[in-house]
Design a protein around this motif. Structure first.
Motif, mmCIF file in Angstrom:
data_model
loop_
_atom_site.group_PDB
_atom_site.id
_atom_site.type_symbol
_atom_site.label_atom_id
_atom_site.label_comp_id
_atom_site.label_asym_id
_atom_site.label_seq_id
_atom_site.Cartn_x
_atom_site.Cartn_y
_atom_site.Cartn_z
ATOM 1 N N VAL A 1 1.161 -1.180 0.029
ATOM 2 C CA VAL A 1 -0.006 0.020 0.171
ATOM 3 C C VAL A 1 0.831 1.445 0.067
ATOM 4 O O VAL A 1 0.294 2.331 0.464
ATOM 5 N N TYR B 1 -7.429 -0.134 -2.235
ATOM 6 C CA TYR B 1 -6.661 -1.405 -1.869
ATOM 7 C C TYR B 1 -7.927 -2.369 -1.057
ATOM 8 O O TYR B 1 -8.106 -1.993 -0.197
ATOM 9 N N PHE C 1 -2.865 -6.572 0.921
ATOM 10 C CA PHE C 1 -3.978 -6.021 0.133
ATOM 11 C C PHE C 1 -3.371 -6.433 -1.374
ATOM 12 O O PHE C 1 -2.509 -5.706 -1.960
ATOM 13 N N ASP D 1 -4.592 -4.063 -4.989
ATOM 14 C CA ASP D 1 -4.403 -2.614 -5.953
ATOM 15 C C ASP D 1 -5.615 -2.651 -6.845
ATOM 16 O O ASP D 1 -4.857 -3.304 -7.491
#
Length: 568
Positions: free
Chosen positions: A174, A236, A244, A246
């Motif tokens: 992230v 995210y 996470f 994207d």
């Protein structure tokens, strides 16, 4: 019909059959805000490191968070700071945060009105040129985590539960990049894990800095955003394993660039899915309608949120997405620059009407510039008031516009059944001090039932504003704990009906304001009602929970029940 749809349909039918609400009665005494900065032992200053080059990032930090990082029931404070800039910046050199004057700062609430700086022990001094902060328990371990936005790579700090944090940005995926502004944690697909959405301001770097304004000594200004390209926002998706993905473009939000500053969410059409609102600078606001399948559709123009009543854009900065008129539908308020007007949009069952004029907000705000803001019931009369941290973006604005000032006092507007009255002058000397206010966070620092305010000021001391309370009105703070839903209960919608029949609505969120994060506990002022007749929660999972005959003047922790035990 699935359980979520059934629960929401039953709630809508019950509301339609309800008699008109009674009006809570408030005593005439109004609380004041007291400057408690010195006694709190907080000595933070957001350093923008201004230069003669008028780098645009100098004007924009910084955020502040109110959150309980150690689980002791008291709100701690986290301030985001800038970094050292050279004048001018050499090619390829990044802002320098090594000097302690530029560290981000974490302050532990000691419970006696004072705070202790625990930044070094906690490991959260940050890197790069800081902007904002978001708070949420992304891994459902019961501890609040931090996400810090920067000009450059962002930071995700995992709360270890022992007073320290670990930078897990790269592992989590992230880091982002470019110029991020505000962020929020929200479980947009209601799978029980908090996702992360980040606004970005523009495509800018030091090599692209322009000269804007007259070429005369003292008149060079910070450039208008239209001098630079819009930026796309980040989304995210939480994978549930500490990482996470994207999904910015595929979900639809990343396909709509803007000059993104503030961010907030609520369920504006009551379909059970959280919708995302972004305040943009000088281009239309963006409202992303959640389609419930992991995708969003931008609908601001169609829903009446893109422009003011004259079809003009405005310099959107701070934002809140809450029900100011107690009709059960989430409204929108967005700050703007002087010579514009703060924008108030009334929700008319899923469509919005610009009501700044009829509410009195346009007249009061036309000469002001609003950054951090929130609808808070500061006097506990049952109506959400509006607090705005103010200050112009241009430090030399008085040269070109003598009627405007860079430093401005704060603004407090009392909600009189849907119309606003400026009570700033009656609400404490601290509100009258001119400042370059930016981020502001809202919550109850001393758990007395009256919300307090913390404001970060650019190149000046932060301000701790304690609400004096003392007017005899009652209150309730609701602290949600999710089980099937995310652990924080972020996104849960709450309805309370006092013993007088007066009804209010709120949502569990830490997002809103400007680059800042607020107390996740939902505050309700109850006026003279000593009990809540009905407290109803619709959790993100769709589970609907109902409590009855709840005593006022308490912090009520509510745990999400299993589906088989929830009352439909």
């Amino acid at each position: 019909m699935n359980r979520r749809t059934f629960a929401l349909t039953m709630l809508a039918l019950e509301r339609a059959a309800r008699p008109a609400r009674a009006q809570a009665v408030a005593p005439p005494h109004l609380p004041v805000f007291r400057d408690a900065t010195v006694e709190s032992r907080i000595a933070f200053q957001c350093n923008g490191s201004p230069t003669s080059q008028k780098y645009l990032i100098e004007t924009m930090p910084g955020g502040v968070a109110m959150f309980d990082y150690d689980g002791d029931g008291l709100l701690d404070l986290y301030f985001v700071n800038g970094a050292k800039l050279d004048d001018p910046m050499p090619p390829g050199k990044a802002p320098d945060k090594s000097d302690p004057r530029f560290w981000n700062r974490l302050y532990h609430n000691n419970g006696n009105g004072t705070f202790t700086d625990v930044t070094e022990k906690a490991g959260v001094r940050g890197h790069g040129y800081g902007m904002g902060v978001a708070v949420g328990d992304y891994d459902n371990d019961g501890r609040a985590d931090l996400y810090v936005t920067n000009f450059g790579k962002n930071i995700l700090y995992h709360n270890n539960g022992d007073g320290t944090f670990t930078d897990v940005t790269e592992k989590a995926g992230v880091a982002g990049g470019g110029w991020s502004s505000s962020a929020c944690f929200v479980d947009y697909d209601c799978d029980g894990h908090l996702d992360l959405i980040v606004t970005r301001y523009m495509e800018w770097d030091f090599a692209k800095n322009l000269w804007c304004g007259p070429r005369e000594p003292g008149y060079r200004g910070y450039c208008h955003p239209e001098s630079f390209k819009k930026a796309t926002h980040f989304v995210y998706h939480n994978n549930g394993d500490g990482t996470f993905t994207d999904v910015s473009r595929e979900c639809g939000i990343g396909a709509a660039p803007g000059y993104g500053l503030g961010i907030a969410f609520n369920d504006y059409d009551q379909d059970g899915w959280p919708d995302i609102l972004i305040a943009n600078d000088n281009v239309p606001s963006q409202c992303f309608h959640n389609l419930g399948n992991g995708k969003f559709e931008e609908v601001a123009l169609r829903k009446g949120l893109a422009y003011d009543e004259d079809g003009r854009t405005f310099s959107g900065m701070g934002i809140d997405f809450n029900d100011y008129d107690n009709d059960g539908w989430s409204d929108v308020v967005i700050g703007a620059l002087a010579n514009e007007k703060y924008a108030l949009f009334g929700n008319r069952k899923g469509r919005f009407e610009y009501v700044s004029g009829q509410s009195g907000l346009a007249r009061i705000s036309s000469m002001h510039s609003g950054w951090g803001l929130k609808l808070i019931d500061y006097d506990n009369d049952g109506w959400k008031d509006l607090f705005v941290a103010q200050g112009h973006v241009m430090d030399n604005i008085s040269l070109s516009s003598p009627s405007l000032k860079y430093l401005e006092p704060m603004l407090l507007l009392r909600n009189r059944r849907g119309a606003f009255e400026d009570v700033s002058a009656r609400s404490g000397d601290a509100l009258g001090v001119p400042r370059a206010s930016r981020g502001a966070a809202f919550g109850d620092l001393d758990n007395d039932g009256f919300p307090d305010v913390v404001v970060s000021c650019l190149n000046g001391p932060a301000v701790i504003l304690r609400n004096s309370g003392g007017n005899g009105n009652h209150w309730l703070l609701v602290n949600t704990v999710g089980t099937t839903s995310n652990r924080d209960g972020i996104g849960a919608r709450i309805r309370v009906v006092g013993e007088s029949g007066f009804e209010q609505h709120g949502i569990v969120t830490t997002a809103g304001s400007y680059q800042s994060a607020n107390d996740k506990r939902v505050h309700f002022g109850l006026g003279q009602d000593q009990r809540v007749k009905i407290l109803e929660i619709v959790w993100p999972s769709g589970i609907r929970q109902r409590l009855e005959n709840v005593a006022s003047d308490q912090i009520l922790t509510v745990k999400e029940p299993p589906r088989e035990k929830a009352r439909a």
